[in-house]
Design an enzyme around this catalytic site. Structure first.
Site, PDB file in Angstrom:
ATOM      1  CG  ASP A  38      -1.499  -1.225   1.180  1.00 42.32           C
ATOM      2  OD1 ASP A  38      -2.027  -1.728   0.140  1.00 42.32           O
ATOM      3  OD2 ASP A  38      -3.085  -0.744   2.023  1.00 42.32           O
ATOM      4  CE1 TYR A  66       3.377  -6.629   4.353  1.00 40.00           C
ATOM      5  CE2 TYR A  66       2.810  -8.909   5.701  1.00 40.00           C
ATOM      6  CZ  TYR A  66       2.773  -8.153   4.310  1.00 40.00           C
ATOM      7  OH  TYR A  66       2.793  -8.178   3.140  1.00 40.00           O
ATOM      8  CG  ASP A  80      -5.222   3.252   6.170  1.00 37.80           C
ATOM      9  OD1 ASP A  80      -5.347   4.225   6.240  1.00 37.80           O
ATOM     10  OD2 ASP A  80      -5.257   2.057   4.925  1.00 37.80           O
ATOM     11  NE  ARG A 171      -5.200  -1.615   3.979  1.00 37.96           N
ATOM     12  CZ  ARG A 171      -5.947  -2.128   3.194  1.00 37.96           C
ATOM     13  NH1 ARG A 171      -7.321  -1.570   3.156  1.00 37.96           N
ATOM     14  NH2 ARG A 171      -6.055  -2.435   1.890  1.00 37.96           N
TER      15      ARG A 171
END
Length: 286
Positions: A38, A66, A80, A171
């Site tokens: 993203d 992540y 988000d 997310r």
């Protein structure tokens, strides 16, 4: 030029933006990336240049790791902090409740993809529909959370490390964890620290690539993405059959391996089965 460059993608760039700029840097149209990030996300983005683009397909199923910051007590339409705020709530979760909730999200779970994603329904991207104010039903999909570790707890934040399968939306994971804790949540920050075999310590800042006069020095050979498989050197006759796309006999155990020529050229990712080696994907110059 052929090879893989591990880019440390900056915030506010799309993965396509990165490849578009690197086409000019490496002076080639044959370029692709391994795993979309993203715009708000940073971190490891493998970019495949020239003949190395033949390896992109193998990154589709690569595990990703992540580090994410989950903001508790806040929900948005994009899941988000860049989105429109939907709800705000006090955060009262105890450390024990957080530990129990995280445990529930480890392993094989089902996840509903977010509306703000590139997935298509009836030929239309969900994000395009979302921008028009439309919401459509999405079917839950199986994903695997191999690791979900709480690195640090802030006043209203959880700093998480997540190692997951293809198709996982961090997310949505943040949103679902917040919902399970009863206060709601969304993703505040995201950094990919590993993709397949490549880690953040190997990544080159994008600006460094844009400024260099010698971009080729950042290219890694395509066989590095298969470095967890054993290497084997072929005989001259075996190499000839490999280049013709024919299977040949070997005295090896069954499994996947990297095959090289006598001169050290990476020829193919291969599979050995019942005493025969066959090509999974060739990478030699034609």
């Amino acid at each position: 030029m052929d090879g893989i460059v591990i880019v440390d993608k900056p915030q506010d760039w799309t993965s396509q933006d990165v490849t578009a700029r690197l086409r000019r840097v490496f002076n080639t149209r044959r370029i692709g990336h391994g795993g979309t990030l993203d715009p708000m996300a940073t971190g490891v983005l493998p970019v495949f240049v020239g003949r190395a683009t033949r390896g992109v397909e193998f990154f589709e199923h690569a595990e990703k790791t992540y580090e994410a910051v989950l903001r508790l007590g806040l929900t948005t339409d994009t899941e988000d902090v860049t989105g429109t705020v939907l709800t705000e709530a006090p955060v009262s979760a105890t450390d024990e409740q957080i530990a129990e909730t995280l445990e529930a999200f480890r392993g094989n779970i089902m996840q509903v993809p977010p509306m703000y994603s590139a997935l298509k329904v009836n030929g239309q991207k969900l994000c395009d529909l979302a921008r028009k104010g439309k919401t459509v039903e999405r079917q839950p999909r199986p994903i695997t959370i191999h690791e979900l570790t709480l690195l640090e707890r802030g006043e209203n934040t959880l700093h998480l490390r997540v190692r997951c399968s293809k198709g996982t939306y961090i997310r949505t994971l943040c949103k679902d964890i917040g919902e399970a804790l009863g206060c709601g949540g969304c993703m505040e920050r995201l950094r990919r620290v590993q993709a397949g075999e490549y880690t953040i310590t190997e990544a080159v800042p994008l600006q460094e690539l844009l400024d260099t006069a010698e971009p080729e020095k950042y290219l890694r050979s395509v066989d590095t993405m298969f470095r967890n498989y054993p290497a084997v050197t072929l005989t001259a006759n075996q190499e000839k059959r490999c280049r013709n796309g024919n299977p040949f006999s070997v005295k090896m155990e069954d499994g996947t391996c990297r095959a090289y020529s006598q001169s050290g050229e990476f020829l193919m990712l291969a599979k050995v089965e019942d005493g025969a080696m066959v090509t999974i994907k060739s990478f030699f110059a034609v």
